[in-house]
Design a protein around this motif. Sequence first.
Motif, short mmCIF file in Angstrom:
data_model
loop_
_atom_site.label_atom_id
_atom_site.label_comp_id
_atom_site.label_asym_id
_atom_site.label_seq_id
_atom_site.Cartn_x
_atom_site.Cartn_y
_atom_site.Cartn_z
N PHE A 37 32.73 32.71 14.93
CA PHE A 37 32.60 31.32 14.59
C PHE A 37 33.70 30.50 15.24
O PHE A 37 34.76 31.00 15.59
N PRO A 41 35.63 32.88 10.49
CA PRO A 41 34.73 33.04 9.34
C PRO A 41 35.35 33.93 8.28
O PRO A 41 36.29 34.66 8.54
N LYS A 401 20.87 28.28 16.91
CA LYS A 401 21.47 29.14 15.90
C LYS A 401 21.28 30.62 16.25
O LYS A 401 22.18 31.44 16.02
N GLU A 431 28.38 31.01 2.71
CA GLU A 431 28.78 30.67 4.07
C GLU A 431 27.60 30.82 5.02
O GLU A 431 27.36 29.97 5.90
N TYR A 432 26.87 31.91 4.89
CA TYR A 432 25.75 32.17 5.78
C TYR A 432 24.65 31.13 5.56
O TYR A 432 24.03 30.64 6.52
N PHE A 435 25.45 27.79 7.16
CA PHE A 435 25.16 27.82 8.59
C PHE A 435 23.66 27.70 8.83
O PHE A 435 23.21 26.95 9.69
N CYS A 436 22.86 28.44 8.06
CA CYS A 436 21.41 28.46 8.28
C CYS A 436 20.78 27.09 8.07
O CYS A 436 19.81 26.74 8.77
N ALA A 438 22.32 24.12 8.36
CA ALA A 438 23.10 23.06 9.00
C ALA A 438 22.23 22.23 9.94
O ALA A 438 21.33 22.73 10.62
N MET A 443 26.42 21.11 13.07
CA MET A 443 26.76 22.13 14.06
C MET A 443 27.73 21.58 15.10
O MET A 443 28.68 22.25 15.50
N TRP A 449 32.26 27.02 7.86
CA TRP A 449 31.24 27.31 6.85
C TRP A 449 31.83 27.87 5.57
O TRP A 449 31.14 27.96 4.55
#
Length: 537
Positions: A37, A41, A401, A431-432, A435-436, A438, A443, A449
């Motif tokens: 990241f 991360p 992504k 956190e994941y 990101f998914c 976002a 981004m 995250w």
Amino acid sequence: MLPLPDGPFAGALPVAAFLPAPSTGLPRRAAGIAAGFASPPRWRLPYRRGVSGAPAPPLLPGLGAPGGAAPPVVVTASASGLGGGSDGDGPRRSVFTEPPPAEAAGASAMEASRALEAWLVDNGVYLSDKSSWGRAPHPLAIANETTDDGEPSGRGLIAIKGVVQGEPLFKLPLSVLLTKAVALKTFGTAMPDDTDDFIAIATLLIRERSLGDASFYAPYLGVLPADEELMPLFRWSAEEMAPLAGSPTLAAAASLRRKVASEFADADQPEGLFGRSRSVFDPAVYTEAAWEWAFAVLFSRLVLLRSSGTLALVPYADLLNHNPYCGAYIDSFKENFTGTGYVCVFTDRPYGKMEQVYTTYGQKTNAELLLLYGFVVDRNPYDAVDVSVAVDEADPMYARKMKFLEDAGQEAGSSVAFPLFADRYPMELIEYLRFCVATEEEMDSGADWGDFVSERNEVAVARALLGACTAALSGYVRTLEEDDAMVRDRGLYAMLSLKQRAALRQVRGEKRILKRTIANTQKEMQTPRMLFKSLNS
């Protein structure tokens, strides 16, 4: 009892998440998420990817993969009367009542336990209930029948006197263990040195069972569960698995069953372990049924001796039953002056007379226990439900992504499974998800995250988590309320078979964790800016 090493079963997903593993934190998840990241991360726990080659489930509305739990019932153990001891160093009598002649099965179990004790004594194990020079009385006896949570749990070990914390329970010589080294010595050039530990020990186990009373290990084999008594989930029939409809344990069992069959097919082909040496590996002995039996024994009884890294079947020690609150491990040690190796268990707490003495099989979820052992544990503090997440293919940022994840080392198109516990979920999941879900703007901002990104992002994360849990609950054939009613109806519950009760407790626990996660997330959504703040502390 403890972990599977890297080897033929390491990549059997989704089985990898259910195979035994000694962990000091959260249950193991195979295949970690690589770093990469823009800001460092915090995805540090080894969560697993989805099934290789399978399409990844979309994040929205979400797919959940439950893992297992059970209702709160006190763990208990019981055993019938205490037998008298013998003089000197001879074996003690085990904890069982002399059965009437009609109870042939009970008498057979009693004779098998006594034969095991006599064999251990013959091989240097001190089991006398008398003290001698420098030796305290052996504190344990075999109970032929024990119960945990009201369910039969086979043989166990009972304290016949008070046991203090830190007391060594026994000292077993390494000569009574079944290991890969013994298999290599037994089969000679017919077994290559690089044979996987599991395959080597399974092959040795099949051979020794075929020898009957002529086997050195015959007394030990005599106390192993009969074929019909080995009940790990991967051996259940389709009809027996029906009550688990909606549970991911079904996919795990099917995967493990396929993996075991695949390993036998590889060994049995002309260039495989068995096919190369038919004069050593008789096809009438090394059958697929024997192979499955051997692996069922290994999955439920094999011990990792952590100090030496050796995988072994450990007679007598493997009679200790599992307690998730126990911290006592089976391990190997060396004598201070002679350097002679031995296996021992040191108690992690005091035990009173006639209490069942426990070890731990590792910090396992009920799904793992059901898959490999055939039981679940009420009030299991390590129980969890897995939720699988992936980037939605309909996301306008999908390609970007995916490129980001590929650069970070994650397999393209794979999902990632995270555990949900009854009282928490890991920050790595949040956190994941951040990101998914976002946006392009988020981004571009180089967001960390691990911290709050935006109120929109936080609400989207919560909705994704709710969607995953809701989707998981919709896959079951009964509601949690209906499961609760079945358990409360003691007459109906008693009419269920042992496997049916285990299945009911498994899915009931999965639903409880999912419902608690939904309720907690909905409550926290009232203040989106603080929604997952507590996870950062």
